[in-house]
Design a protein around this motif. Structure first.
Motif, PDB file in Angstrom:
ATOM      1  N   GLU A 201       1.327  11.157   3.533  1.00 58.36           N
ATOM      2  CA  GLU A 201       0.976   9.864   2.947  1.00 58.36           C
ATOM      3  C   GLU A 201      -0.211   9.222   3.662  1.00 58.36           C
ATOM      4  OE1 GLU A 201       3.331   7.315   1.113  1.00 58.36           O
ATOM      5  OE2 GLU A 201       5.020   8.643   0.683  1.00 58.36           O
TER       6      GLU A 201
ATOM      7  N   VAL B 179      -2.999   0.073   6.746  1.00 59.18           N
ATOM      8  CA  VAL B 179      -2.807   1.494   6.476  1.00 59.18           C
ATOM      9  C   VAL B 179      -2.561   2.242   7.780  1.00 59.18           C
ATOM     10  CG1 VAL B 179      -3.871   3.622   5.618  1.00 59.18           C
ATOM     11  CG2 VAL B 179      -4.170   1.487   4.364  1.00 59.18           C
TER      12      VAL B 179
ATOM     13  N   VAL C 269       0.832  -1.204   0.000  1.00 55.21           N
ATOM     14  CA  VAL C 269       0.000   0.000   0.000  1.00 55.21           C
ATOM     15  C   VAL C 269       0.864   1.250   0.000  1.00 55.21           C
ATOM     16  CG1 VAL C 269      -1.551   1.382   1.446  1.00 55.21           C
ATOM     17  CG2 VAL C 269      -2.073  -1.006   1.013  1.00 55.21           C
TER      18      VAL C 269
ATOM     19  N   GLY D  97      -8.120  -0.399  -0.072  1.00 54.82           N
ATOM     20  CA  GLY D  97      -6.715  -0.572   0.294  1.00 54.82           C
ATOM     21  C   GLY D  97      -6.086  -1.762  -0.401  1.00 54.82           C
TER      22      GLY D  97
ATOM     23  N   LYS E 161      -4.068   8.543   1.901  1.00 57.18           N
ATOM     24  CA  LYS E 161      -4.621   7.192   1.757  1.00 57.18           C
ATOM     25  C   LYS E 161      -5.975   7.073   2.454  1.00 57.18           C
ATOM     26  CE  LYS E 161      -0.210   4.984   0.948  1.00 57.18           C
ATOM     27  NZ  LYS E 161       0.338   6.246   0.421  1.00 57.18           N
TER      28      LYS E 161
END
Length: 412
Positions: free
Chosen positions: A370, A339, A84, A393, A374
């Protein structure tokens, strides 16, 4: 990336077909190693889910009842996590079925690492995890003559001594709060995931409430930085129970009351803080619930008790698939562990590659950018198409992994 749904025919996402799903996220592990301690009889496991450029990364945990199935799930999570974030390294995990409080635990860890030496020397980058401190891991590596737990990656560097120096400097760098960057960066990432949720859903930070199960490296760090951001941390839970104050807890004061095993001294807790049973934290009202203690904390039998509007997983595999399906169907999105708690893993690789150094602000800025981006993508798909964050994801992970296949790892 765009706001529409991604599927296997989406040309903008590249070749994400069923073959990638089967061979990567849903594939069997590339390697499994089982070990028995000749002194205590304890069992230990290494599961390497994927190798990228011959390397995989993932921490080593120690807890009573640890199984190879658990370690395998965590290794798959690490493979997803690295993909990811576009990190050129595969996913692995180590686990030992032993009580870390037992005085024999250090010896067990030493013998486990000695048995795994071929992997640690050439392929497996490990670090702290549940029941194992980074300082302890590094002490064991020193006795093995490997220097530092990132040895397998450092040894591939064009300048190993310079890279080792950079890693040690980065891990030991102190923040403005006097905290070691390497100790708190994971918790900072979880806090940024929570703040990203608030931003994406249009909640003011000062009006957002969070409950956190766990006050260790991840939970404590997340609580600290959320408190610093002005978020109301209304509940914190440890092995002894739940502390609750709807107006907001004095997080720094409570964290100062932790003992060596991460439990808050109840004799010094202020009188206006309610002391509740451990499981009470699940049903307390909060905008965001952060399970940051153990795997499988949210299960099919207790998922209906969750009172939060969003779950942000700080612990690995904090929610079982059945429980997550129940939450999703109830309109509660789950920001997945691969994540939300990936900050430490991503930061370690950025440090290895020299993308961040000993200035904490550079690391904070990179991780904030980042992490929030996400979370925004995942919640955008959730709001627009009703797609669970985990599925979005996974699509991102598969796309990145497909691009990394065959990539030669470069460490300056």
């Amino acid at each position: 990336m765009h706001s529409g749904r991604w599927d296997s025919t989406d040309e903008a996402q590249g070749p994400i077909g069923q073959e990638v799903v089967t061979n990567f996220l849903d594939a069997s592990p590339a390697h499994e190693v089982t070990w028995t301690d000749p002194v205590t009889g304890a069992s230990g496991y290494l599961v390497v889910h994927t190798l990228v450029g011959g390397l995989a990364t993932g921490g080593t945990r120690m807890r009573p009842g640890c199984t190879i199935s658990e370690v395998g799930d965590l290794a798959r999570g690490m493979a997803t996590k690295t993909s990811v974030f576009g990190l050129p390294v595969g996913g692995a995990k180590g686990g030992i079925d032993f009580d870390p409080r037992d005085p024999r635990a250090v010896g067990v860890l030493e013998r486990f690492c000695s048995a795994m030496l071929p992997w640690l020397d050439g392929h497996w980058v490990t670090a702290e995890d549940l029941g194992v401190a980074q300082s302890r891991i590094d002490e064991v590596f020193a006795t093995l003559g490997l220097g530092q737990s990132y040895h397998a990656a450092i040894s591939r560097s064009a300048t190993p001594e310079e890279t080792l120096h950079r890693v040690r400097d980065g891990l030991g760098t102190l923040t403005d709060d006097g905290l070691e960057l390497g100790e708190i960066i994971g918790g900072y990432g979880v806090a940024e995931a929570c703040l990203g949720v608030a931003d994406s859903l249009g909640w003011a930070q000062g009006e957002t409430s969070v409950s956190i199960q766990g006050v260790g490296t991840m939970g404590g760090g997340a609580a600290w930085y959320l408190h610093e951001a002005g978020v109301r941390v209304v509940a914190m839970g440890d092995a002894a129970g739940t502390l609750y104050c709807p107006q907001g807890l004095d997080v720094p004061a409570l964290l100062d009351l932790r003992d060596a095993f991460g439990e808050i001294d109840r004799t010094k807790v202020p009188g206006d803080v309610q002391q509740l049973p451990r499981e009470a934290i699940l049903s307390l009202p909060a905008d965001i619930f952060v399970p940051a203690a153990i795997s499988y904390a949210i299960r099919e039998e207790n998922a209906s008790e969750i009172a939060a509007r969003v779950v942000v997983e700080a612990a690995n595999s904090a929610t079982t698939p059945e429980a997550e399906a129940m939450l999703t169907s109830s309109g509660i999105p789950v920001i997945p562990d691969f994540v939300a708690n990936a900050g430490a893993a991503a930061w370690a690789w950025w440090l290895l590659q020299g993308q961040v150094g000993s200035d904490p602000q550079d690391s904070f800025t990179r991780l904030k950018t980042e992490m929030r981006s996400k979370v925004a993508v995942m919640l955008g798909e959730w709001k627009g198409m009703g797609i669970a964050p985990r599925e979005t994801g996974r699509v991102i992970a598969m796309a990145n992994h497909a691009q990394l296949e065959g990539v030669e790892i470069f460490i300056p």
